[in-house]
Design a protein around this motif. Sequence first.
Motif, PDB file in Angstrom:
ATOM      1  N   SER A 127       0.821  -1.204   0.000  1.00 13.58           N
ATOM      2  CA  SER A 127       0.000   0.000   0.000  1.00 13.58           C
ATOM      3  C   SER A 127       0.858   1.259   0.000  1.00 13.58           C
ATOM      4  O   SER A 127       1.954   1.284   0.545  1.00 13.58           O
ATOM      5  CB  SER A 127      -0.908   0.025   1.231  1.00 13.58           C
ATOM      6  OG  SER A 127      -1.710   1.182   1.251  1.00 13.58           O
ATOM      7  N   ARG A 128       0.323   2.321  -0.602  1.00 12.96           N
ATOM      8  CA  ARG A 128       0.950   3.644  -0.494  1.00 12.96           C
ATOM      9  C   ARG A 128       0.346   4.432   0.654  1.00 12.96           C
ATOM     10  O   ARG A 128       0.848   5.476   1.027  1.00 12.96           O
ATOM     11  CB  ARG A 128       0.754   4.414  -1.799  1.00 12.96           C
ATOM     12  CG  ARG A 128       1.594   3.863  -2.936  1.00 12.96           C
ATOM     13  CD  ARG A 128       1.516   4.725  -4.143  1.00 12.96           C
ATOM     14  NE  ARG A 128       1.914   6.092  -3.818  1.00 12.96           N
ATOM     15  CZ  ARG A 128       1.738   7.116  -4.634  1.00 12.96           C
ATOM     16  NH1 ARG A 128       1.189   6.933  -5.810  1.00 12.96           N
ATOM     17  NH2 ARG A 128       2.121   8.316  -4.284  1.00 12.96           N
ATOM     18  N   CYS A 129      -0.759   3.942   1.203  1.00 13.66           N
ATOM     19  CA  CYS A 129      -1.429   4.625   2.308  1.00 13.66           C
ATOM     20  C   CYS A 129      -1.153   3.877   3.604  1.00 13.66           C
ATOM     21  O   CYS A 129      -1.252   2.656   3.663  1.00 13.66           O
ATOM     22  CB  CYS A 129      -2.932   4.697   2.048  1.00 13.66           C
ATOM     23  SG  CYS A 129      -3.831   5.662   3.284  1.00 13.66           S
ATOM     24  N   SER A 130      -0.792   4.616   4.636  1.00  9.77           N
ATOM     25  CA  SER A 130      -0.485   4.048   5.946  1.00  9.77           C
ATOM     26  C   SER A 130      -1.587   4.388   6.930  1.00  9.77           C
ATOM     27  O   SER A 130      -2.461   5.203   6.659  1.00  9.77           O
ATOM     28  CB  SER A 130       0.832   4.648   6.466  1.00  9.77           C
ATOM     29  OG  SER A 130       1.892   4.382   5.602  1.00  9.77           O
ATOM     30  N   ILE A 131      -1.497   3.752   8.096  1.00  7.79           N
ATOM     31  CA  ILE A 131      -2.345   4.141   9.219  1.00  7.79           C
ATOM     32  C   ILE A 131      -1.428   4.686  10.305  1.00  7.79           C
ATOM     33  O   ILE A 131      -0.241   4.369  10.335  1.00  7.79           O
ATOM     34  CB  ILE A 131      -3.204   2.972   9.754  1.00  7.79           C
ATOM     35  CG1 ILE A 131      -2.337   1.839  10.302  1.00  7.79           C
ATOM     36  CG2 ILE A 131      -4.152   2.480   8.677  1.00  7.79           C
ATOM     37  CD1 ILE A 131      -3.127   0.753  11.017  1.00  7.79           C
ATOM     38  N   VAL A 132      -1.976   5.535  11.150  1.00  4.50           N
ATOM     39  CA  VAL A 132      -1.206   6.061  12.277  1.00  4.50           C
ATOM     40  C   VAL A 132      -1.987   5.803  13.553  1.00  4.50           C
ATOM     41  O   VAL A 132      -3.206   5.974  13.610  1.00  4.50           O
ATOM     42  CB  VAL A 132      -0.859   7.564  12.107  1.00  4.50           C
ATOM     43  CG1 VAL A 132      -2.087   8.449  12.188  1.00  4.50           C
ATOM     44  CG2 VAL A 132       0.182   7.997  13.124  1.00  4.50           C
ATOM     45  N   LEU A 133      -1.254   5.319  14.549  1.00  6.32           N
ATOM     46  CA  LEU A 133      -1.769   5.115  15.894  1.00  6.32           C
ATOM     47  C   LEU A 133      -1.070   6.153  16.754  1.00  6.32           C
ATOM     48  O   LEU A 133       0.134   6.358  16.618  1.00  6.32           O
ATOM     49  CB  LEU A 133      -1.417   3.706  16.382  1.00  6.32           C
ATOM     50  CG  LEU A 133      -1.678   2.566  15.406  1.00  6.32           C
ATOM     51  CD1 LEU A 133      -1.037   1.276  15.898  1.00  6.32           C
ATOM     52  CD2 LEU A 133      -3.166   2.388  15.181  1.00  6.32           C
ATOM     53  N   GLU A 134      -1.805   6.806  17.617  1.00  9.88           N
ATOM     54  CA  GLU A 134      -1.175   7.884  18.393  1.00  9.88           C
ATOM     55  C   GLU A 134      -1.720   7.935  19.804  1.00  9.88           C
ATOM     56  O   GLU A 134      -2.816   7.466  20.092  1.00  9.88           O
ATOM     57  CB  GLU A 134      -1.401   9.229  17.703  1.00  9.88           C
ATOM     58  CG  GLU A 134      -2.857   9.610  17.570  1.00  9.88           C
ATOM     59  CD  GLU A 134      -3.061  10.925  16.854  1.00  9.88           C
ATOM     60  OE1 GLU A 134      -3.810  11.763  17.393  1.00  9.88           O
ATOM     61  OE2 GLU A 134      -2.502  11.121  15.772  1.00  9.88           O
ATOM     62  N   SER A 135      -0.908   8.526  20.665  1.00 13.05           N
ATOM     63  CA  SER A 135      -1.350   8.832  22.023  1.00 13.05           C
ATOM     64  C   SER A 135      -0.673  10.127  22.452  1.00 13.05           C
ATOM     65  O   SER A 135       0.436  10.442  22.014  1.00 13.05           O
ATOM     66  CB  SER A 135      -0.998   7.693  22.989  1.00 13.05           C
ATOM     67  OG  SER A 135       0.393   7.552  23.111  1.00 13.05           O
ATOM     68  N   GLY A 136      -1.368  10.892  23.262  1.00 15.61           N
ATOM     69  CA  GLY A 136      -0.807  12.111  23.812  1.00 15.61           C
ATOM     70  C   GLY A 136      -0.717  13.282  22.853  1.00 15.61           C
ATOM     71  O   GLY A 136      -0.143  14.314  23.189  1.00 15.61           O
ATOM     72  N   MET A 137      -1.283  13.146  21.668  1.00 16.16           N
ATOM     73  CA  MET A 137      -1.244  14.240  20.692  1.00 16.16           C
ATOM     74  C   MET A 137      -2.446  15.152  20.914  1.00 16.16           C
ATOM     75  O   MET A 137      -3.532  14.692  21.265  1.00 16.16           O
ATOM     76  CB  MET A 137      -1.288  13.682  19.262  1.00 16.16           C
ATOM     77  CG  MET A 137      -0.077  12.846  18.889  1.00 16.16           C
ATOM     78  SD  MET A 137       1.430  13.816  18.784  1.00 16.16           S
ATOM     79  CE  MET A 137       1.088  14.806  17.345  1.00 16.16           C
ATOM     80  N   PRO A 138      -2.283  16.459  20.702  1.00 20.15           N
ATOM     81  CA  PRO A 138      -3.431  17.363  20.832  1.00 20.15           C
ATOM     82  C   PRO A 138      -4.415  17.139  19.685  1.00 20.15           C
ATOM     83  O   PRO A 138      -4.037  16.638  18.622  1.00 20.15           O
ATOM     84  CB  PRO A 138      -2.789  18.753  20.743  1.00 20.15           C
ATOM     85  CG  PRO A 138      -1.508  18.541  20.014  1.00 20.15           C
ATOM     86  CD  PRO A 138      -1.046  17.147  20.339  1.00 20.15           C
ATOM     87  N   GLU A 139      -5.664  17.507  19.928  1.00 22.05           N
ATOM     88  CA  GLU A 139      -6.661  17.421  18.860  1.00 22.05           C
ATOM     89  C   GLU A 139      -6.262  18.348  17.729  1.00 22.05           C
ATOM     90  O   GLU A 139      -5.701  19.425  17.949  1.00 22.05           O
ATOM     91  CB  GLU A 139      -8.046  17.828  19.366  1.00 22.05           C
ATOM     92  CG  GLU A 139      -8.717  16.793  20.220  1.00 22.05           C
ATOM     93  CD  GLU A 139     -10.156  17.158  20.560  1.00 22.05           C
ATOM     94  OE1 GLU A 139     -10.690  18.158  20.034  1.00 22.05           O
ATOM     95  OE2 GLU A 139     -10.745  16.446  21.378  1.00 22.05           O
ATOM     96  N   SER A 140      -6.588  17.930  16.502  1.00 23.55           N
ATOM     97  CA  SER A 140      -6.359  18.801  15.344  1.00 23.55           C
ATOM     98  C   SER A 140      -7.392  19.920  15.370  1.00 23.55           C
ATOM     99  O   SER A 140      -8.539  19.702  15.789  1.00 23.55           O
ATOM    100  CB  SER A 140      -6.499  18.004  14.055  1.00 23.55           C
ATOM    101  OG  SER A 140      -5.540  16.975  14.004  1.00 23.55           O
ATOM    102  N   PRO A 141      -7.023  21.123  14.922  1.00 18.73           N
ATOM    103  CA  PRO A 141      -7.974  22.242  14.928  1.00 18.73           C
ATOM    104  C   PRO A 141      -9.247  21.904  14.144  1.00 18.73           C
ATOM    105  O   PRO A 141      -9.174  21.446  13.009  1.00 18.73           O
ATOM    106  CB  PRO A 141      -7.202  23.366  14.238  1.00 18.73           C
ATOM    107  CG  PRO A 141      -5.763  23.004  14.408  1.00 18.73           C
ATOM    108  CD  PRO A 141      -5.713  21.511  14.411  1.00 18.73           C
ATOM    109  N   GLY A 142     -10.375  22.071  14.796  1.00 19.94           N
ATOM    110  CA  GLY A 142     -11.665  21.860  14.143  1.00 19.94           C
ATOM    111  C   GLY A 142     -12.030  20.401  13.937  1.00 19.94           C
ATOM    112  O   GLY A 142     -13.029  20.111  13.286  1.00 19.94           O
TER     113      GLY A 142
END
Length: 144
Positions: free
Chosen positions: A50-65
């Motif tokens: 695939s050329r598209c990945s997934i991201v798993l995250e923790s502790g990141m701020p919400e994206s604006p909006g």
Amino acid sequence: MEWTLEVVAIPVTDVDRAKNFYVDRCGFTADLDMSPFEGARLVQITPPGSRCSIVLESGMPESPGQPRMTPGSLQGLQICVTDIEAARKELVDRGVVVGPVRHVGPSGWADGKGAEPWNSFAFFQDPDGNGWIVQEAPAPLADR
């Protein structure tokens, strides 16, 4: 200008558990596991080919909006393969609970492959309940 879908965020409760599921059970490749700042973590994983990945995250701020998604709320992510039975078997052999191969018709979903080359699907969920669809799709003409 090209617009490419490169990364999809997957809402999970436990990044390590999700990483293990996607890498060990689904066979995805872990491309990145880093902490951009103290208390935050990003893990980027890509399905084979695939050329598209997934991201798993923790502790990141919400994206604006964009409010944060609830773990398990993402449904309908679709991965395409050229052999649905082989893909399903690989997932099952790796310990993923995958439903039977199904196709859709005028009366709804039915077991087995569909007559059309695009009409065969299998469904599974990650440990948080995020839902995935595996679809058989013919190889691009250039690859046949």
